[in-house]
Design a protein around this motif. Structure first.
Motif: not given
Lengths: 195, 361
Positions: B98-100, B106-107, B273-279, B286-290
């Motif tokens: 998640i941190l990466k 988007g990666y 978006c003010p919120a953290l988005q995790l996928f 795979r995990i990715y984030a915005v």
């Protein structure tokens, strides 16, 4: 005797992780971090908390000279995390830096590869203080507009190193900045300039 | 449940609104699977498994009246499991990913996805991400296509209530962690919130290039021409970009990302978006984030700019406009009603006195 780890391993690790996650997701935001650890000097409670939360047998850890010179620190980390210690910063998943003013150039740590930029080093720095609202000028993902943050002390030419780190995006190292009771993040996606 | 029972619809939208019920509607309330003049279908010929947990009836308190309940906390988490089900070693591995993901927006970060006590396709990736971030003081909301009261949402909410004992809610404004399958709540998210997406296919280029080794290289080189060709082929065939869900986005000016199969209606909500988005994608590992306040741009062309769906009618129940609507079939004659996909938003508006026409179309 070996210093104890987290009093509540599950929830203390979760609280530490959430503080680090929020810090990296919102660069310039300083989160409180009070792990309640008493690790052997010169390891700080904040460095120890992040090591206990994120490192294990899968993550080689590099210690900077002040930490590497204290055998109790290595024993503490080995016992509580099981992480292998490495002398080569380019092989480290995490680097613990007790003396940020003499931190090796960021280019000596692993930047990841173009196909797998996640195989990079995350540096955890033990600073004396992190002040917000002054100092370095930060922009980028996670930052609404721009913020200012002053971590001290920093090595000479640090802003130039961060600029080079940002220029190689998506390669690069990520920095977790700690000070007594606080944590902040400086991911590779952040653009840092002098004020 | 006895064999003579029909399956009641879990949805209670429009309840107490007798005027909304048209003549031909089934006793289930929505007309789905309505067979006038026939006996209702019997339940499948499988024996119901006994409850897996002694406290299975706890579900009654979790989702009162399909939502609008205040956050509730179950008495004690299920013993025998670690907090939030996953072991600490797995959580550490997911937390590192998640941190990466946050550091490289988007990666897609590979992670060692675990088997979860639910099938692939039911949100194993999202559940693992939620389990790794969840803490005792969190308030969890789970939505499935905008609804708090459908099978997937109810099951996952119960799963975490049992294994972690965290408070659960159906109200967007009360939640600190929202796990979602393909919708972003209509209520704007805030800085204290984290949105966790369940993702089936994380690779936006997968249907254009099946080999992972090649898509890795395409991302490394930021070579996204094929995606633009795909959108262009839409235009040449249909006259407009016909992609309506899983609409590709560019994150922070670098990686092209699959926003999960959300309707493209929700794409603009991801931007800044003010919120953290995790996928989290469990099967694809795979995990990715915005991160918050990050530029998320839907791919388009100058002469064919990105546009979201437009609905001709407001929600029939709450009268909301500018929200994403579900089409509800009412009878065999093809009468339909368009209602909010976001049940919490719709119920909140009705509680505030907003009322739709209740008209079928």
């Amino acid at each position: 005797m070996l210093a104890p780890g987290f009093a509540d391993p599950v929830h203390d690790a979760q609280a530490t992780f959430r503080a680090v996650m929020e810090a990296l997701a919102r660069p310039g935001l300083v989160r409180p971090l009070a792990p309640g650890l008493q690790p052997p000097a010169p390891l700080t409670p904040e460095l120890a908390a992040i090591a206990l939360t994120l490192t294990d047998a899968d993550t080689p850890v590099w210690l900077d000279p002040p930490l590497a010179e204290a055998p109790e620190v290595a024993a503490y980390l080995r016992f509580h995390t099981g992480a292998p210690l490495t002398d080569d910063p380019a092989r480290a998943a995490f680097a613990l830096v007790r003396d940020p003013a003499r931190c090796p150039p960021l280019g000596r740590f692993a930047p990841g590869t173009p196909a797998y930029p996640d195989t990079s080093t995350t540096l955890v720095l033990a600073l004396d203080a992190i002040t917000v609202g002054e100092g370095l000028h930060l922009t980028g993902p996670g930052i609404r507009g721009a913020v200012r943050m002053a971590p001290t002390p920093l090595p000479d030419g640090f802003v130039g190193q961060l600029a080079a780190n940002r220029a190689d995006f998506p390669l690069g190292v990520d920095l977790i900045l700690t000070a007594p009771g606080r944590v902040a993040g400086l991911p590779r996606s952040t653009t840092v300039t002098e004020a | 449940m006895s064999a003579t029972h029909t399956f009641p619809s879990p949805r209670t939208r429009g309840e107490d609104r007798g005027d909304l019920v048209v003549d031909a509607v089934s006793p289930q309330g929505e007309g789905e699977g309505n067979c006038p003049g026939e006996t209702p279908p019997s339940p499948p010929p499988h024996l119901r498994l006994p409850p897996r947990f002694a406290d299975d009836e706890v579900v009654e308190t979790l989702s009162p009246q399909a939502g609008r309940g205040d956050a509730e906390r179950t008495a004690a988490p299920q013993s025998g499991y670690n907090f939030a089900y996953l072991d600490e070693g797995t959580k550490r591995m997911i937390r590192r990913a998640i941190l990466k993901g946050i550091a490289v927006p988007g990666y897609q970060v590979p992670f060692a996805s675990r088997e979860m006590p639910m099938p692939y396709g039911w949100g194993t990736g999202g559940v693992q991400v939620t389990a790794a971030i969840l803490g005792r003081s969190d308030v969890l909301k789970v939505i499935d296509q905008g609804a708090d009261d459908t099978t997937n949402a109810v099951s996952i909410r119960r799963f975490f209530a049992k294994t972690s004992g965290v408070a659960t809610t159906t109200r967007t404004t009360e939640a600190t962690v929202i796990q979602t399958r393909h919708r972003i709540p209509e209520t704007p998210l805030t800085e204290g919130q984290t949105l966790v997406y369940q993702v089936p296919i994380p690779e936006p280029l997968r249907y254009l290039e099946p080999r992972e080794t090649e898509t890795r290289q395409l991302h490394a080189l930021a070579e996204y021409g094929a995606m633009h060709v795909k959108l262009y082929e839409d235009i040449s065939r249909h006259g407009h970009i016909a992609t309506t869900y899983a609409y590709p986005v560019e994150v922070a000016g670098r990686y092209v990302m699959d926003p999960s199969p959300t309707p493209k209606f929700d794409n603009p909500k991801m931007d800044d978006c003010p919120a953290l988005q995790l996928f989290g994608a469990g099967r694809e590992r795979r995990i990715y984030a915005v991160p918050p306040y990050t530029r998320v741009r839907s791919l388009d062309f100058e002469d064919h700019p990105f546009r979201v769906q437009h609905f001709d009618h407001p929600c029939a129940l709450c009268g909301a406009e500018g929200v994403y609507l579900d089409e509800m079939l009412l009878d065999d004659a093809g009468r339909r009603m368009f209602v909010c996909s976001d049940t919490d938003h719709c119920e909140g508006r009705r509680a505030d006195g907003h009322l739709g026409t209740g008209d079928a179309i």
